[in-house]
Design an enzyme around this catalytic site. Structure first.
Site, short mmCIF file in Angstrom:
data_model
loop_
_atom_site.label_atom_id
_atom_site.label_comp_id
_atom_site.label_asym_id
_atom_site.label_seq_id
_atom_site.Cartn_x
_atom_site.Cartn_y
_atom_site.Cartn_z
N TYR A 180 -51.05 22.27 -1.00
CA TYR A 180 -50.70 22.25 -2.42
C TYR A 180 -52.00 22.21 -3.20
CZ TYR A 180 -45.99 20.94 -0.84
OH TYR A 180 -44.77 20.91 -0.24
N GLU A 181 -52.12 23.08 -4.20
CA GLU A 181 -53.39 23.27 -4.88
C GLU A 181 -53.95 22.01 -5.54
OE1 GLU A 181 -51.54 26.29 -7.40
OE2 GLU A 181 -52.40 25.28 -9.12
N SER A 182 -53.10 21.04 -5.77
CA SER A 182 -53.55 19.81 -6.42
C SER A 182 -54.47 18.98 -5.54
CB SER A 182 -52.33 18.97 -6.79
OG SER A 182 -51.60 18.67 -5.62
#
Lengths: 344, 300, 344, 300
Positions: B70-72
């Site tokens: 997840y890009e976070s």
């Protein structure tokens, strides 16, 4: 230590019209410094130069409050499950009331890293070929802001250069981000300023170092000694922290892992209201300008809501709030984890 | 309260046979089409919604070792509850690393570790370039302003393969995007702005061969030919190639259609509904019922 | 999982003559991958291209073993309290048997970061004006190695450019480090590869991502699940780890926080021996080429030593070993901490 | 076993009066001269040995809020036992942040947070430039090869102020270093290699005004004038300016000598010996005894 302030004091001390500011967290889901933005709106500062990725709830309030003059951003919305688009911001943009500069997430993260480690620029390949690099769409240049007069605005949005070392084609070189003020919201801050963040860190470390003055709002001010027993887990050392503000539920309606979950309901309400300027104005009147202080605002939110959002100290989120159309199943075993490890 | 252990234990009892039309929702078909794109050795950058449903289903069935980023800042979380977004604390449960954007866009993505990206967009051009910035009006006075890139342009250009999930409409499948947020196989060569193949613009970088390999719309599944042009591969059940073409502004190549998009199996539907998204966060609340034989197993 | 190997296998699998390799840890004090270097010496690989900051004990063994062909380094010694100078390395340099390229710590750390995040280069100001930038002292260029034929050797050592963004004068741009193999020594690695390091991390995260193939030697292979309960504390995710080697005391004589302390005595012995080539040769014969395996080596080190070095699980170091001319005082209160917080 | 609480409690009982010559070791004088360089609001990058002794003593007396950074990745550790090096686990005890070299050289040093650096060197030029790379022979065939820069050239150029600790010898205090590892107030302008003021070479960067402000040798303390040239400020007890000058290769300015280097006080000596380095890791094992009155308090 002289670092601890009230929310009102902290905003008054660090914000002025036109100040450049970065904020932490990720979309409407995680640790937006909402209370701080809320207080900026109440104190009515104008023309802020906002340099961010995605602190969506805080951003929405400042859009609705009309506080931003320049907005450098890589993703402007609430969070996927709510509503992807921030119409209040779009309106300002359309009406020419705010200069909006588009970046990609990677670019903004790299720019913030460069600022944090004192490098004037940094190399990043993406997105070569994109309209993000279209000189026509360099909004800040178009507005005459890239003339070198503002030490926080680089003279170029980017340059493209050939890699002189490995013959690796073209690479984009982007300037460091240099916000004057940084604001992040943490779970715990030691009484000297050491910052502990649990869960994902987004760009908060980079923001903390890129800015000249750092304000950390937090759920709890704790004994510095507690946080120093396992210093590996601290995100920002005390020397980089200028001001500490203890403001419980200070990221609401975004979530703070191990303290409370995000409030889909309020964010969805915002999404509905933003279609109608008058409706937002009313909401702002009642919920932002109206309350005596942040605690008074929380009083209006109500105990039922706060209890529903209460995060488990085990998982970091609420097992009780209803998010989808069906209730959350109560699961106490990390099933997908075990499926992978044992069954496959 | 359902016992989740029982729910999992039943996966293999549900027959892996193809569901009849009417037994699944179009969103389920799309999520499962996405799920088939995932190989077991993929490192996948996934956004919220249908892609997440697809990948989580793949991890339960065809690609148990696929790694989700997840890009976070989360790598290989094993959620007990489906995350509402890439930054939901639920996404980080039992992850291998929990960091921030420099981890995902620097250490993973630009370092070349990501093999598959799942993205969506407001419009897509015939080379797989995508616009998530604005539609209508002009850049400084847009009719519809969207979120802007987020990780779309980063992932879409630097993940080895990218698959887009799109709504099939004439104004969304277009010759050239009004604003190319995420370049496809053709893109702009700045500062001149010449329109050139991505492989030329990105020549010499580690990412010249990275780009879109598929599109899943609500009408069909698309691929890209050697020139980087989109063509129709399969139509969803009940849809004709001509209908898809009518919902495209550019001259869609429908000469290479291989048939119908595979329908979900009941086992896939079961995993999707009961394990991946029982809360109906992304799936519609009213889904077709299971046929009697399967319902019996599900409810046992 | 197929990632777990013996020390012998791991060296055989990843090392070959001429391979480029980076190693982690900091000076002789902290987590040098010594056992891995020891095994490289035993297997006798030549002409390694070594790109490091300061993994001193590992380096000394490979100098003494004559395994290095190119050595890019920012600090070559043992550790301040022992001896600052690595004479074995100096000898190779003098005899022209090894190409030695000088960098600063900051440059090597930034170069490794660039490699880790996939950037071809990175900007760093220091040390403008230093002989480190003297073109005459670009040893790799002088040796004809900067002709672009080796994809791991950049065509320039550095370029100096004017900051185009903020008008900030000159800045040095250094190329990313791109080692083929990285070796770090960790306290714990999960059975899938997730890496947990306690204490300072040096450049180990950057090395782990800059290299193409990563070997992690560790004190313990543990359940992956244990390390994933608090993923914030993991340094490297499992997907970046190619090979895991469990080798207890694998960093000896450097220290591993919470496992064992550094062994001043052995390092001081090395310092004495290095003045005399024949003496080193004898030591190597007995302690490197002689033992059956690493455990056999540890057997020669002896239980008394290992017990004296045993680290407290509270402080991470040994309270019992004598380091200075007087014994260590037994202190159980963090006095300097408390002095600052309470007394001042 | 000494009770450390008692040792600390006695600090204020020890008179803060100037020690007589003979009651302290030259190393103690040097460590305490270093200690006087530390201001209470300094953020200090310190190496091992005398600088560490000086700063730890300062934290106990004149600069309790000074923050110590060890280049290995440690900020504001509060050691119970003196670290043997900047990477000793002892150094990290109760630190505010424990990371790595990117933290120290990037987030702290190049970010401009470090106000004072303590360094040493093999030789120093009259502008405070230092060589820690080699002496004798030439670069490719050195007579004495040293460690190379480490953090010396980074800290010496980017910390606001730098103080060097040096051995006073003719071959070490020289007109121009054979190899300038760490530029002083004059340095090379690459690629031409012209010898220029640092303020010119570094003009426009955030570090043009950063550089050496003091040198502590075993004979005296030195400062730098407005042109960046070293001059003698004080001589250690028993040393004459002429003797110092004789141990300098360049024409040392001794016209600005203000007197004698301040002698330690008994309280400083007590802190140094009993609290900072009771293990005699860096202090010599045989130190002059305390005078009777003070010995009584120490041993009580």
């Amino acid at each position: 230590m002289g670092k601890i302030m009230s929310l009102e004091e902290a905003v008054k001390t660090h914000i002025r019209d036109g100040v450049s500011i970065a904020m932490g967290g990720f979309t409407g889901f995680n640790r937006n410094p909402v209370a701080f933005a809320w207080e900026i709106v109440r104190q009515g500062y104008k023309d802020l130069h906002y340099i961010v990725g995605h602190p969506s709830c805080a951003t929405f309030l400042m859009h609705a409050g009309g506080n931003l003059g320049i907005h450098e951003n890589s993703w402007c919305g609430f969070g996927e499950v709510f509503a992807k688009v921030d119409l209040a911001g779009a309106r300002l943009l359309r009406e020419g009331k705010m200069i909006f500069e588009d970046w990609s997430h990677g670019q903004q993260a790299f720019r913030m890293l460069a600022g944090a480690v004192g490098a004037p620029f940094i190399a990043y390949y993406a997105p070569l070929g994109s309209d993000i690099l279209n000189p026509e769409y360099d909004a800040m240049k178009k507005a005459g802001l890239r003339d070198g007069s503002n030490p926080r605005i680089p003279k170029e949005k980017f340059i493209i250069m050939d890699d002189p070392f490995y013959g690796g084609g073209k690479v984009i070189v982007v300037p460091a981000a240099k916000p004057e003020v940084g604001v992040i919201h943490a779970q715990k801050v030691g009484d000297m300023g050491t910052v502990r963040i649990q869960g994902l860190t987004s760009e908060d470390k980079e923001i903390a170092f890129a800015c000249d003055r750092l304000v950390v709002t937090c759920e709890e001010i704790v004994s510095e000694e507690e946080l120093r027993r396992d210093p590996e887990n601290n995100l920002v050392p005390f020397i980089k922290v200028d001001t500490i503000v203890e403001v419980p539920y200070g990221a609401y309606p975004s979530g703070v892992p191990y303290y409370y979950d995000y409030d889909s309901e309020l964010i969805k309400t915002w999404d509905k209201l933003q279609r109608d300027e008058e409706a937002i104005r009313k909401w702002m009147e009642e919920w932002v300008y109206g309350p005596k202080d942040w605690n008074d605002f929380l009083g209006k939110v109500g105990v039922d809501k706060l209890i529903a959002l209460r995060a488990s100290r085990s998982t970091g989120y609420s097992g009780h709030m209803q998010r989808g159309k069906n209730p959350s199943p109560q699961v106490f075993t990390p099933f997908s984890w075990r499926r992978k490890a044992e069954e496959v | 309260m359902k016992n989740i252990e029982n729910v999992i234990a039943k996966i293999n009892q549900i027959p892996d046979e193809v569901a009849r039309v009417g037994d699944f929702h179009l969103n389920e078909l799309m999520a499962l089409a996405a799920s088939r794109e995932v190989n077991n050795d993929d490192v996948v950058f996934a956004g919220t919604g249908l892609p997440m449903l697809g990948i989580l289903t793949a991890q339960c069935l065809n690609a148990p070792d696929a790694v989700l980023i997840y890009e976070s800042g989360i790598l290989d979380g094993r959620s007990m509850h489906i995350p509402g977004s890439v930054a939901d604390q639920r996404a980080s449960f039992m992850s291998s690393q929990l960091g921030g954007l420099m981890d995902t866009f620097g250490y993973y993505l630009q370092r070349g570790l990501v093999t598959l990206g799942f993205l969506s967009g407001a419009s897509i051009d015939k080379y797989g370039g995508v616009n998530v910035t604005y539609l209508g009006g002009d850049y400084y006075n847009p009719k519809h302003r969207f979120t802007g890139s987020g990780g779309n342009s980063d992932i879409g250009t630097m993940a080895k393969r990218t698959v887009f999930i799109m709504l099939q409409e004439k104004r969304r499948f277009i010759e050239r995007n009004q604003y190319t947020t995420t370049p496809g196989w053709w893109c702009y060569d700045w500062p001149s702005g010449d329109w050139k193949p991505k492989k030329e613009v990105w020549k010499g970088t580690p990412f010249a061969e990275c780009g879109p390999v598929g599109v899943v719309s609500n009408m069909g599944v698309f691929r890209f030919d050697d020139n980087g042009e989109m063509y129709l591969e399969t139509c969803h059940p009940g849809v004709t190639p001509e209908q898809v073409k009518e919902n495209c502004s550019f001259d869609l190549n429908i000469s290479r259609v291989t048939g119908e998009t595979p329908k979900p199996t009941y086992r896939q539907l079961y995993v999707l509904r009961e394990i991946v998204d029982p809360e109906r966060l992304f799936l519609p609340v009213s889904l077709p019922e299971y046929p009697a034989g399967i319902k019996e197993i599900v409810e046992a």
